[in-house]
Design a protein around this motif. Structure first.
Motif, short mmCIF file in Angstrom:
data_model
loop_
_atom_site.label_atom_id
_atom_site.label_comp_id
_atom_site.label_asym_id
_atom_site.label_seq_id
_atom_site.Cartn_x
_atom_site.Cartn_y
_atom_site.Cartn_z
N GLU A 63 55.51 16.63 121.50
CA GLU A 63 55.58 15.26 121.98
C GLU A 63 55.60 15.34 123.50
O GLU A 63 56.56 15.81 124.10
N LEU A 66 56.44 14.26 126.32
CA LEU A 66 57.36 13.50 127.15
C LEU A 66 57.80 14.38 128.31
O LEU A 66 57.86 15.61 128.17
N ARG A 80 65.11 12.44 123.60
CA ARG A 80 64.11 11.36 123.64
C ARG A 80 64.76 10.07 124.10
O ARG A 80 65.91 9.77 123.72
#
Length: 233
Positions: free
Chosen positions: A100, A102, A43
């Motif tokens: 998530e 991303l 991340r």
């Protein structure tokens, strides 16, 4: 679990999104259609690792440095143009853990998914009633969720294939074989039957016999496939 060495890296010259990305494939590796891959990305805020699983749905090679189509002859026959061969693959993301959304980062290593990662990528690990569906190109067994076949959550199977060469009929029979010889029927097995309408001559009257092509040369190979799926031949 993933393969020990990366098969390639997330391509930096094409955009990567949470749902799809491209791979620059190592020239000494092999990546094929329908291969399953795994990517881990950090991340941006350093808050942990996001894992992407996906299936290869497009592969290509091309000359880098050639300008015209006819430059291929100058490279292949005369060797007078300096070029590199670009080997790339497109991946359709099937699962993200944690969820998530991303994008993976350019240069992230890409590995072939095996073992638990393969099961996670194709949701085999979340099936409550898995039945063997066949053997994938990577040599691993594939599964269907029987709950979507028996009417509990769904009751439909669509089989496509080339007409006239028994691909659809043969697979339908294999699927019945898988259902009747896997543990999913439980206590219902004794009273569960299949009704087949035969419209293809007399071939289907011999379902209780071994296939004529099941000869000595292929016997062990076929046996290994069925053992992998934990089914009787």
């Amino acid at each position: 679990m993933t393969s020990s060495e990366p098969i390639g890296f997330v391509l930096g010259t094409k955009e990567a999104t949470p749902l799809e990305f491209w791979i620059a494939v190592d020239a000494k590796k092999v990546l094929r259609l329908d291969d399953v891959v795994e990517v881990q990305t950090q991340r941006p805020d350093g808050g942990g690792i996001v894992r992407f699983y996906g299936v290869v749905d497009y592969v290509r090679t091309q000359y880098e440095g050639a300008q015209f189509d006819t430059d291929t002859f100058l490279v292949a026959k005369e060797g007078i143009l300096p070029i590199n061969i670009s080997y790339t693959a497109h991946v359709q993301v099937t699962r993200i853990e944690p969820e998530e959304y991303l994008p993976p980062q350019p240069g992230d290593p890409v590995h072939l998914a095996v073992g638990k990662d393969l099961a996670s990528a194709l949701y085999f690990d979340s099936m409550d009633t898995p039945i063997p569906a066949g053997i994938m190109n990577n040599g691993n067994a594939a599964y269907f969720n029987y709950s979507f076949i028996n009417g509990e959550k769904g009751a439909h199977v669509n089989i496509s294939g080339v007409s006239g060469v028994a691909t659809k009929t043969s697979y339908a029979l294999f699927l019945l074989h898988s259902i009747f010889n896997s543990p999913v029927l439980g206590s219902y097995k004794a009273n569960t039957k299949a009704l087949i309408f035969n419209v293809k001559g007399e071939d289907l009257f011999f379902l209780d016999k071994l296939n004529q092509s099941y000869g000595n040369s292929e016997k062990q190979k076929d046996k290994n496939k069925y053992e992998l799926m934990k089914l009787p031949v």
